[in-house]
Design a protein around this motif. Structure first.
Motif, mmCIF file in Angstrom:
data_model
loop_
_atom_site.group_PDB
_atom_site.id
_atom_site.type_symbol
_atom_site.label_atom_id
_atom_site.label_comp_id
_atom_site.label_asym_id
_atom_site.label_seq_id
_atom_site.Cartn_x
_atom_site.Cartn_y
_atom_site.Cartn_z
ATOM 1 N N LEU A 73 0.808 -1.219 0.000
ATOM 2 C CA LEU A 73 0.000 0.000 0.000
ATOM 3 C C LEU A 73 0.840 1.266 0.000
ATOM 4 C CD1 LEU A 73 -2.916 -1.039 2.397
ATOM 5 C CD2 LEU A 73 -2.933 -0.905 -0.108
ATOM 6 N N ALA A 74 2.143 1.129 -0.075
ATOM 7 C CA ALA A 74 3.024 2.301 -0.153
ATOM 8 C C ALA A 74 3.091 2.785 -1.596
ATOM 9 C CB ALA A 74 4.424 1.947 0.339
ATOM 10 N N PRO A 75 3.220 4.093 -1.802
ATOM 11 C CA PRO A 75 3.383 4.580 -3.172
ATOM 12 C C PRO A 75 4.763 4.222 -3.710
ATOM 13 C CG PRO A 75 3.578 6.388 -1.626
ATOM 14 C CD PRO A 75 3.210 5.169 -0.822
ATOM 15 N N GLU A 76 4.903 4.236 -5.014
ATOM 16 C CA GLU A 76 6.220 4.046 -5.627
ATOM 17 C C GLU A 76 7.091 5.249 -5.279
ATOM 18 O OE1 GLU A 76 7.537 1.569 -7.444
ATOM 19 O OE2 GLU A 76 5.750 0.357 -7.170
ATOM 20 N N TRP A 90 -2.318 17.112 -6.345
ATOM 21 C CA TRP A 90 -2.933 16.084 -5.509
ATOM 22 C C TRP A 90 -3.870 15.188 -6.318
ATOM 23 C CZ3 TRP A 90 -2.389 13.105 -1.646
ATOM 24 C CH2 TRP A 90 -3.469 12.377 -1.147
ATOM 25 N N ASP A 91 -4.700 15.757 -7.157
ATOM 26 C CA ASP A 91 -5.635 14.945 -7.939
ATOM 27 C C ASP A 91 -4.903 13.972 -8.856
ATOM 28 O OD1 ASP A 91 -7.786 16.159 -6.703
ATOM 29 O OD2 ASP A 91 -8.178 17.551 -8.349
ATOM 30 N N ASP A 92 -3.787 14.398 -9.427
ATOM 31 C CA ASP A 92 -2.994 13.516 -10.283
ATOM 32 C C ASP A 92 -2.302 12.433 -9.459
ATOM 33 O OD1 ASP A 92 -3.684 14.942 -12.616
ATOM 34 O OD2 ASP A 92 -2.101 16.400 -12.217
ATOM 35 N N PHE A 93 -1.789 12.812 -8.286
ATOM 36 C CA PHE A 93 -1.194 11.829 -7.377
ATOM 37 C C PHE A 93 -2.246 10.781 -7.014
ATOM 38 C CE2 PHE A 93 -0.593 10.145 -3.121
ATOM 39 C CZ PHE A 93 0.712 9.667 -3.170
ATOM 40 N N LEU A 100 -2.030 2.461 -9.284
ATOM 41 C CA LEU A 100 -0.941 1.605 -8.810
ATOM 42 C C LEU A 100 -1.451 0.478 -7.914
ATOM 43 C CD1 LEU A 100 2.146 1.032 -8.368
ATOM 44 C CD2 LEU A 100 1.969 2.604 -6.414
ATOM 45 N N ILE A 101 -2.264 0.811 -6.923
ATOM 46 C CA ILE A 101 -2.721 -0.252 -6.009
ATOM 47 C C ILE A 101 -3.732 -1.173 -6.694
ATOM 48 C CG2 ILE A 101 -2.055 0.942 -3.894
ATOM 49 C CD1 ILE A 101 -4.990 1.643 -3.418
ATOM 50 N N ALA A 102 -4.464 -0.642 -7.674
ATOM 51 C CA ALA A 102 -5.351 -1.504 -8.453
ATOM 52 C C ALA A 102 -4.526 -2.479 -9.290
ATOM 53 C CB ALA A 102 -6.259 -0.660 -9.349
ATOM 54 N N LYS A 103 -3.457 -1.986 -9.885
ATOM 55 C CA LYS A 103 -2.566 -2.834 -10.680
ATOM 56 C C LYS A 103 -1.919 -3.906 -9.798
ATOM 57 C CE LYS A 103 1.291 -2.394 -13.908
ATOM 58 N NZ LYS A 103 2.225 -1.444 -14.520
#
Length: 153
Positions: A73-76, A90-93, A100-103
């Motif tokens: 669950l951590a971001p890249e 923020w919206d793009d993040f 990412l987490i869906a992938k």
């Protein structure tokens, strides 16, 4: 046995802006059973009392709670770096993090039972612009679990 259809209490917390007493008192008063560490960098000296090396001991002794590192669950690192450098709004993040987490298929690969009476840990003081809020909301929508989410501050 999975308890996916039952409502569960899930909290989130950031350690920044809190002293150790406030942090551990919040976890204890909320009856957190497990702290799920979803930080990208959990070994930094800036983490103070919340360093990965020390947190399991403190949680056990002060809160009777377990510690689980959850890098899924951590971001890249690059995503987080671009957001911190204000190269990403923020919206793009948010969109990139959810993608990412869906992938990663976290909703299929994580044990739902770990989230019962759990608390997602990150460093941000407030949940508004933090991936811990995004993660718990995403999982709630995917699991249709009727999570009761509390942001500890």
């Amino acid at each position: 046995m999975k308890r996916e259809n039952k409502a569960m209490q899930v909290a989130t917390i950031g350690f920044t802006g809190k002293d150790a007493q406030t942090f551990f008192d919040l976890l204890k008063s909320t009856k957190v059973r497990t702290v799920l560490d979803i930080r990208l960098n959990n070994t930094s000296q800036l983490a103070g009392f919340a360093k990965k090396q020390d947190l399991p001991y403190f949680l056990d002794k002060l809160c009777d709670a377990a510690y689980v590192e959850m890098p899924e669950l951590a971001p890249e690192p690059d995503l987080f770096r671009r957001y911190q450098a204000k190269q990403l709004a923020w919206d793009d993040f948010t969109a990139e993090y959810i993608e990412l987490i869906a992938k990663r298929r976290v909703e299929s690969n994580l044990d739902v039972d770990l989230f019962h009476s759990a608390c997602l840990l990150c460093s941000e003081h407030l949940p508004h612009h933090c991936h811990r809020r995004l993660a718990v909301e995403y999982l709630n929508s995917q699991w249709n679990s009727r999570m009761t989410i509390t942001h500890l501050s």
